[in-house]
Design a protein around this motif. Structure first.
Motif, PDB file in Angstrom:
ATOM      1  N   TYR A 154       0.844  -1.206   0.000  1.00 29.44           N
ATOM      2  CA  TYR A 154       0.000   0.000   0.000  1.00 29.44           C
ATOM      3  C   TYR A 154       0.873   1.248   0.000  1.00 29.44           C
ATOM      4  N   PRO A 155       0.343   2.362  -0.532  1.00 28.37           N
ATOM      5  CA  PRO A 155       1.061   3.635  -0.438  1.00 28.37           C
ATOM      6  C   PRO A 155       0.781   4.289   0.907  1.00 28.37           C
TER       7      PRO A 155
ATOM      8  N   TRP B 140      -0.414   7.162   2.915  1.00 28.50           N
ATOM      9  CA  TRP B 140      -1.265   8.338   2.671  1.00 28.50           C
ATOM     10  C   TRP B 140      -1.488   9.051   3.990  1.00 28.50           C
TER      11      TRP B 140
ATOM     12  N   THR C 203       4.917   1.858   0.160  1.00 25.67           N
ATOM     13  CA  THR C 203       5.570   2.823  -0.725  1.00 25.67           C
ATOM     14  C   THR C 203       5.254   4.220  -0.187  1.00 25.67           C
ATOM     15  N   HIS C 204       6.190   5.148  -0.379  1.00 22.48           N
ATOM     16  CA  HIS C 204       6.019   6.464   0.258  1.00 22.48           C
ATOM     17  C   HIS C 204       6.829   7.534  -0.463  1.00 22.48           C
ATOM     18  N   GLY C 205       6.561   8.781  -0.097  1.00 25.02           N
ATOM     19  CA  GLY C 205       7.288   9.906  -0.690  1.00 25.02           C
ATOM     20  C   GLY C 205       8.302  10.509   0.257  1.00 25.02           C
TER      21      GLY C 205
ATOM     22  N   ASP D 178       9.908  -0.797   3.429  1.00 28.11           N
ATOM     23  CA  ASP D 178       9.447   0.468   2.853  1.00 28.11           C
ATOM     24  C   ASP D 178      10.231   0.778   1.584  1.00 28.11           C
TER      25      ASP D 178
ATOM     26  N   TYR E  19      10.864   3.898  -1.250  1.00 28.56           N
ATOM     27  CA  TYR E  19      10.666   5.289  -1.664  1.00 28.56           C
ATOM     28  C   TYR E  19      10.085   5.309  -3.083  1.00 28.56           C
ATOM     29  N   SER E  20       9.161   6.223  -3.338  1.00 24.45           N
ATOM     30  CA  SER E  20       8.405   6.190  -4.601  1.00 24.45           C
ATOM     31  C   SER E  20       9.286   6.130  -5.854  1.00 24.45           C
TER      32      SER E  20
ATOM     33  N   ILE F  58      10.535   2.618  -6.768  1.00 25.77           N
ATOM     34  CA  ILE F  58       9.581   1.537  -7.061  1.00 25.77           C
ATOM     35  C   ILE F  58       9.928   0.782  -8.357  1.00 25.77           C
TER      36      ILE F  58
END
Ligand SMILES: Cc1cc2nc3c(=O)[nH]c(=O)nc-3n(C[C@H](O)[C@H](O)[C@H](O)COP(=O)(O)O)c2cc1C
Length: 95
Positions: free
Chosen positions: A14-15, A17, A44-46, A70, A72-73, A76
Motif C-alpha cells: 500500500y502507499p 497516505w 511505498t512512500h514519498g 518500505d 521510496y516512490s 519503485i
C-alpha cells in the motif's frame, strides 16, 4: 471482497497516505478476519517511511505482522530485487 481463506501468507502492498494506511486498505482489513495468518507489509512512500501505518495495521488486524519493507516512490520501478530479497529473508527467518 475476494476471500483470503485459502492463504496463510498475505503480501500487503500500500502507499503511505497522510502518514498512515489509505482508507481502502483500512476497510479491507476491517472486512476480513485474518486471525492465524501472516501479513508481509510493503509500504511505498514519498519520504515518510512507514509513518504510523504499521501501528495502524497492528491495531486493525489479528494477523501476525512480519518485519515490513518500505520503498521510496522513485525507487519503485527498480525494486523487484529488493522485494525478492526481503521476502526471502523474512519468510525464512526464525523467530
Ligand atoms: C493522498 C496522498 C497522500 C500521501 N501522503 C503521503 C505521506 O503522508 N507521506 C509520504 O511519504 N508520502 C505520501 N504520499 C505519497 C505516496 O505514498 C506515494 O506517491 C506512493 O507511495 C507511490 O505510489 P504511486 O507511484 O502510485 O503514487 C501521498 C500520496 C497521496 C496521493
Amino acid at each position: 471482497m475476494p476471500s483470503v481463506d485459502a492463504y496463510d501468507k498475505i503480501i500487503l502492498i500500500y502507499p503511505l497516505w497522510w502518514h498512515t494506511l489509505p482508507k481502502a486498505v483500512e476497510n479491507f482489513l476491517r472486512s476480513c478476519d485474518l486471525t492465524g495468518k501472516k501479513i508481509y507489509p510493503i509500504v511505498t512512500h514519498g519520504g515518510g517511511g512507514f509513518g504510523e501505518s504499521v501501528d495502524a495495521l497492528k491495531s486493525l488486524t489479528r494477523a501476525d505482522i512480519a518485519e515490513p519493507l518500505d520503498i521510496y516512490s522513485s525507487d519503485i520501478p527498480a525494486s523487484r530485487q529488493i522485494v525478492s530479497e526481503w521476502f526471502q529473508a523474512t519468510t525464512t527467518k526464525k523467530f
